[in-house]
Design a protein around this motif. Sequence first.
Motif, mmCIF file in Angstrom:
data_model
loop_
_atom_site.group_PDB
_atom_site.id
_atom_site.type_symbol
_atom_site.label_atom_id
_atom_site.label_comp_id
_atom_site.label_asym_id
_atom_site.label_seq_id
_atom_site.Cartn_x
_atom_site.Cartn_y
_atom_site.Cartn_z
ATOM 1 N N ALA A 206 0.793 -1.230 0.000
ATOM 2 C CA ALA A 206 0.000 0.000 0.000
ATOM 3 C C ALA A 206 0.827 1.282 0.000
ATOM 4 C CB ALA A 206 -0.962 -0.002 1.182
ATOM 5 N N HIS A 207 2.164 1.158 -0.042
ATOM 6 C CA HIS A 207 3.030 2.350 -0.142
ATOM 7 C C HIS A 207 4.446 1.878 -0.441
ATOM 8 C CE1 HIS A 207 4.423 6.503 1.275
ATOM 9 N NE2 HIS A 207 5.552 5.811 1.226
ATOM 10 N N THR A 208 4.898 2.177 -1.654
ATOM 11 C CA THR A 208 6.264 1.816 -2.002
ATOM 12 C C THR A 208 6.843 2.851 -2.976
ATOM 13 O OG1 THR A 208 7.697 -0.026 -2.683
ATOM 14 C CG2 THR A 208 5.728 0.335 -4.007
ATOM 15 N N HIS A 209 8.146 2.764 -3.211
ATOM 16 C CA HIS A 209 8.815 3.680 -4.141
ATOM 17 C C HIS A 209 9.573 2.867 -5.176
ATOM 18 C CE1 HIS A 209 8.040 6.929 -1.247
ATOM 19 N NE2 HIS A 209 8.443 6.103 -0.307
ATOM 20 N N VAL A 210 9.782 3.486 -6.325
ATOM 21 C CA VAL A 210 10.572 2.833 -7.373
ATOM 22 C C VAL A 210 11.545 3.869 -7.943
ATOM 23 C CG1 VAL A 210 8.810 1.129 -7.991
ATOM 24 C CG2 VAL A 210 8.805 3.339 -9.122
ATOM 25 N N GLY B 269 1.095 12.462 -2.197
ATOM 26 C CA GLY B 269 1.943 11.941 -1.120
ATOM 27 C C GLY B 269 3.376 11.823 -1.586
ATOM 28 N N GLU B 270 4.322 11.720 -0.621
ATOM 29 C CA GLU B 270 3.905 11.863 0.729
ATOM 30 C C GLU B 270 4.094 13.299 1.194
ATOM 31 O OE1 GLU B 270 6.899 9.460 3.141
ATOM 32 O OE2 GLU B 270 7.003 8.421 1.220
ATOM 33 N N VAL B 271 3.144 13.764 1.989
ATOM 34 C CA VAL B 271 3.242 15.077 2.608
ATOM 35 C C VAL B 271 3.032 14.873 4.107
ATOM 36 C CG1 VAL B 271 2.401 16.347 0.578
ATOM 37 C CG2 VAL B 271 0.774 15.557 2.303
ATOM 38 N N PHE C 92 -2.617 7.390 7.152
ATOM 39 C CA PHE C 92 -1.429 7.580 7.988
ATOM 40 C C PHE C 92 -0.382 6.565 7.549
ATOM 41 C CE2 PHE C 92 -2.584 10.279 11.743
ATOM 42 C CZ PHE C 92 -3.886 10.574 11.359
ATOM 43 N N HIS C 93 0.584 7.035 6.765
ATOM 44 C CA HIS C 93 1.620 6.141 6.260
ATOM 45 C C HIS C 93 2.682 5.895 7.341
ATOM 46 C CE1 HIS C 93 5.629 5.753 4.481
ATOM 47 N NE2 HIS C 93 5.842 7.024 4.649
ATOM 48 N N HIS C 94 3.271 4.684 7.289
ATOM 49 C CA HIS C 94 4.310 4.278 8.242
ATOM 50 C C HIS C 94 3.869 4.424 9.705
ATOM 51 C CE1 HIS C 94 8.653 3.070 8.177
ATOM 52 N NE2 HIS C 94 8.431 3.191 9.466
ATOM 53 N N SER D 110 5.584 -1.682 2.108
ATOM 54 C CA SER D 110 7.016 -1.999 2.203
ATOM 55 C C SER D 110 7.815 -0.720 2.439
ATOM 56 C CB SER D 110 7.509 -2.677 0.922
ATOM 57 O OG SER D 110 7.484 -1.758 -0.160
ATOM 58 N N ASP D 111 7.310 0.410 1.952
ATOM 59 C CA ASP D 111 8.055 1.675 1.959
ATOM 60 C C ASP D 111 9.477 1.465 1.435
ATOM 61 O OD1 ASP D 111 8.297 4.407 2.223
ATOM 62 O OD2 ASP D 111 8.593 4.403 4.384
ATOM 63 N N PHE D 112 9.599 0.537 0.494
ATOM 64 C CA PHE D 112 10.890 0.232 -0.143
ATOM 65 C C PHE D 112 11.353 1.476 -0.903
ATOM 66 C CE2 PHE D 112 13.046 -1.919 -3.907
ATOM 67 C CZ PHE D 112 14.226 -2.158 -3.223
#
Length: 283
Positions: free
Chosen positions: A6-10, A122-124, A188-190, A230-232
């Motif tokens: 539900a929240h990752t980066h590439v 996001g993210e803010v 609310f991320h992380h 994962s917030d990878f």
Amino acid sequence: MLFADAHTHVNPVRGLGAKAIAKKFKDSGGWFMAIVGLSPWSYGLEPSIEGYEKTFRIVLRECNNAKEEGVKVACFIGLHPGDLDKLVYKYSVRQEKLMDFVAKVFNIIEDYCRKGLIDGIGEVGRPHYRVDPIFVVASELVMEKAMVLAKDYDLLLHLHLEQGDGITVESIKRFIKLTGVLVRLVIFHHARPGLLEHVVKNGFTATVPGIEAVLRTVFKRIEPTYLLESDFIDDPNRPGVVVYPWQMIDNQLRILKEGLVNDEYLAKLNIDNVVKVYRVSPP
Ligand SMILES: [Zn+2]
Ligand SMILES: [Zn+2]
């Protein structure tokens, strides 16, 4: 069994990029990814207005690359709270010009909203580390802008915040009241245990990092009303930070095998809640 992130980066410039990540994630049982943009310097760009514009284009392209691999994708662009002090201290934005700079970046973000190119902002939010208080205030002004856009365009919002238990949640409730954004749009991320309990108690959605130790705690203590991330960051200099998306899947399967969580609970996190929050059709 299917899994969502539900929240990752590439990062196609320095890291593996969306194609490789989506492929490996799908092969491991992944069906959905929310891809959130990184800061311009992560992609080797100058953090000028043009740099942010290029950044958003990269994020959009990467979201499409992931989709082509056969996973469902939600696409997010924003202005990270950690960017603000860096723009002033490390790059050449003058402090008194910072909010003008932010306004210009937000003009571009609004353009993306208007054209229906993104699923969320996001993210803010607020920095989670110590900075000059002026940047905390500035980051709240940014968050307020993002909330107004989320409200106007009915888009999701990924908030990056301090782990401040009930205080964090209380403060966000005030911002929600101020801006009129719908509660169901605010994520609310992380959120880790300590904050997470307050988030879910107040009826908010959270994404919880899929680190094994965190999963072991939340599976035991919290009802399955949240999402997993994962917030990878896809940075080869910091491999596996926060967790590889496929490792997050392995972590869940390991705990499932031990009998400390059941299929039903995991299906809620990975399918039902994703369908509800991201308004995507089920896999
Ligand atoms: Zn974050
Ligand atoms: Zn993130």
